[in-house]
Design an enzyme around this catalytic site. Structure first.
Site, PDB file in Angstrom:
ATOM      1  N   VAL A  21       4.746   2.970  -7.283  1.00 48.58           N
ATOM      2  CA  VAL A  21       5.449   3.639  -6.174  1.00 48.58           C
ATOM      3  C   VAL A  21       6.957   3.407  -6.272  1.00 48.58           C
ATOM      4  O   VAL A  21       7.752   4.353  -6.147  1.00 48.58           O
ATOM      5  CB  VAL A  21       4.906   3.146  -4.810  1.00 48.58           C
ATOM      6  CG1 VAL A  21       5.669   3.784  -3.659  1.00 48.58           C
ATOM      7  CG2 VAL A  21       3.418   3.445  -4.694  1.00 48.58           C
ATOM      8  N   LYS A 210      -5.741  -0.070   7.176  1.00 50.35           N
ATOM      9  CA  LYS A 210      -5.220   1.223   7.647  1.00 50.35           C
ATOM     10  C   LYS A 210      -5.789   1.557   9.031  1.00 50.35           C
ATOM     11  O   LYS A 210      -5.092   2.108   9.889  1.00 50.35           O
ATOM     12  CB  LYS A 210      -5.553   2.302   6.626  1.00 50.35           C
ATOM     13  CG  LYS A 210      -4.811   2.105   5.296  1.00 50.35           C
ATOM     14  CD  LYS A 210      -5.411   2.929   4.167  1.00 50.35           C
ATOM     15  CE  LYS A 210      -4.670   2.707   2.853  1.00 50.35           C
ATOM     16  NZ  LYS A 210      -5.377   3.281   1.686  1.00 50.35           N
TER      17      LYS A 210
HETATM   18  N1  HSE Z   1      -6.445   1.802  -3.238  1.00 52.61           N
HETATM   19  C1  HSE Z   1      -6.142   2.766  -2.233  1.00 52.61           C
HETATM   20  C2  HSE Z   1      -7.084   3.960  -2.373  1.00 52.61           C
HETATM   21  C3  HSE Z   1      -4.726   3.277  -2.268  1.00 52.61           C
HETATM   22  O1  HSE Z   1      -7.957   3.966  -3.230  1.00 52.61           O
HETATM   23  O2  HSE Z   1      -6.944   4.872  -1.588  1.00 52.61           O
HETATM   24  C4  HSE Z   1      -3.767   2.321  -1.675  1.00 52.61           C
HETATM   25  O3  HSE Z   1      -4.052   2.037  -0.336  1.00 52.61           O
END
Ligand code: HSE
Length: 446
Positions: A21, A210
């Protein structure tokens, strides 16, 4: 009219981290410098990139003269600090140092925010600086800003998200090819979706972080990682996936945050936040989120149903979200103003996993003789779990059920608290004619 870019001194941007990123953030800051200056009203000058190893090979887009191992020194000379290094430390200390020095901060660090976001939010509030984190949830998809700002005049009832691309890829491959979980995980690793150690994805930790962030924003209540009931995808079998298709569903790993008003099915009021695999009806928009894509489905009182869809990971998509935040913070530096603060006024109760209310599909093998179904139905009734449908189906692919004298039953329940369902399943498993409870899956989005 915003001032011309030249009329405001350049804004110094420090980048912490130069992985997939970070590299794309640096590239976009350079390649789009003129456009960004016009949009902000000041030039954005990348003054340094903090990395652990300044001698390591880097993408050609990286100006090596900007690399430094002195992250602390770098944050002290920046107007905006972008953190894309991940992990809790030293990210937290560096962001706090940046905030104390009066810099705005932009972070993609979901684990840090889900674990200790309030420390950062409080510090940013006290210093009067912006903290933005669009890239922390679902990569490129604008979801933090819509929930935090666009829906600030509405009442969010529920958020259902496919927020982990790796597990969505795995489950989608299982559904489309019939392959088993381990093979699909291996394929995801070969394609670079899953890490060599896929635990954070397949055990649901990434999605849970999240979910905590989205729930905090949606319900104006502090929700941390520990508040999220979490179950990964490791127990999902090829058989579960085939049966899901047979009954008009797909299995998705969902991050769910919902407001419960306490009026139904003996459920207390509060917020339920959880991550688990669930059967999603094929007619639901989330069922069509394929491959490694992400999507977040929001139900709000006035807006109704909203769906946000796109790439949830990857260098350029995640950098897009980071740059959007950098522009917002930079505009405030030029024009004045400040982004939203943490909003926790509602202070809703966080409900335990056992209080989650949902529908279930229970698959079990029983002796095929008179009265067995009545016994099973009686056990459900005793625990207050209402049956919506019972099927004695043909196995996927049209084959008859394996053993003679054994019937496979598929029971779908009406919504019931998880505690009642667990007690029911335990009681059913004890019944003499019940051979095995093959699977218990939640049904969401119906
Ligand atoms: N590893 C995560 C995914 C992306 O597979 O969506 C980063 O949060």
């Amino acid at each position: 009219m915003p001032p011309a870019a030249e009329s405001h001194p350049p804004l110094r941007v420090a980048l912490l981290g130069c992985g997939v990123v970070g590299t794309q953030v640096a590239r976009l800051l350079t390649e789009q410098a003129d456009d960004l200056a016009s949009r902000v009203g000041a030039r954005l000058e990348l003054v340094g990139i903090a990395v652990r190893d300044t001698a390591a090979p880097r993408d050609a887009a990286i100006d090596r003269s900007l690399l430094t191992a002195d992250a602390e020194g770098l944050v002290a000379r920046a107007d905006i600090v972008v953190e894309v290094m991940g992990g809790t430390e030293p990210a937290r200390s560096l962001l706090l140092r940046a905030i104390d020095a009066g810099a705005a901060v932009v972070t993609a660090n979901k684990a840090l925010l889900a674990e200790d976001g309030p420390t950062l939010y409080k510090a940013a509030d006290a210093a009067g600086v912006d903290i933005y984190f669009e890239a922390a949830v679902a990569g490129a998809i604008p979801i933090v800003r819509p929930v935090r700002e666009s829906l600030a005049g509405d009442r969010v009832r529920r958020v259902l998200g496919i927020v982990n691309g790796t597990t969505n890829y795995v489950l989608d491959q299982m559904a489309t090819t019939g392959m088993g979980l381990e093979e699909a995980v291996k394929e995801a690793q070969d394609l670079g979706y899953a890490e060599a150690d896929p635990t954070a994805d397949v055990e649901g930790y990434d999605a849970a972080a999240k979910a905590a962030i989205l729930a905090s924003l949606a319900f104006h209540t502090r929700v941390s990682l520990d508040d999220v009931a979490r179950e990964g995808i490791m127990s999902v079998t090829a058989d579960d996936v085939a049966w899901a298709a047979q009954t008009g569903h797909v299995i998705k790993l969902l991050a769910i945050a919902e407001l419960r008003d306490g009026t139904s099915a003996g459920a207390p009021a509060g917020v339920s936040v959880r991550v688990h695999p669930a059967l999603v009806p094929i007619a639901h928009p989330l069922a069509n989120v394929r491959g490694s894509f992400n999507a977040v489905f929001v139900e709000a009182e006035s807006a109704g149903e909203l769906m946000f869809y796109g790439r949830g990971a990857g260098g350029a998509p995640t950098a897009s979200a980071v740059l959007g935040d950098v522009v917002s913070a930079a505009r405030h530096r030029v024009l004045g103003g400040k982004g939203p603060q943490e909003s926790t006024y509602a202070e809703l109760a966080i409900l335990p996993a056992s209080a989650a209310v949902t529908r279930y599909q229970v698959r079990l093998d029983v002796d095929d003789r008179p009265g067995v179904l009545a016994q099973v139905a009686h056990a459900l009734a005793e625990h207050g779990v209402s049956i919506e449908a019972v099927r004695q189906p043909t196995a996927p692919g049209g084959a008859d059920v394996a053993e003679p004298g054994v019937a496979e039953l598929l029971i779908t329940t009406h919504a019931a608290p998880e505690s009642a369902l667990s007690a029911t399943v335990a009681a059913v498993a004890e019944l003499e004619p019940v051979r095995t409870i093959t699977s218990v899956l939640r049904v969401e989005g119906a």
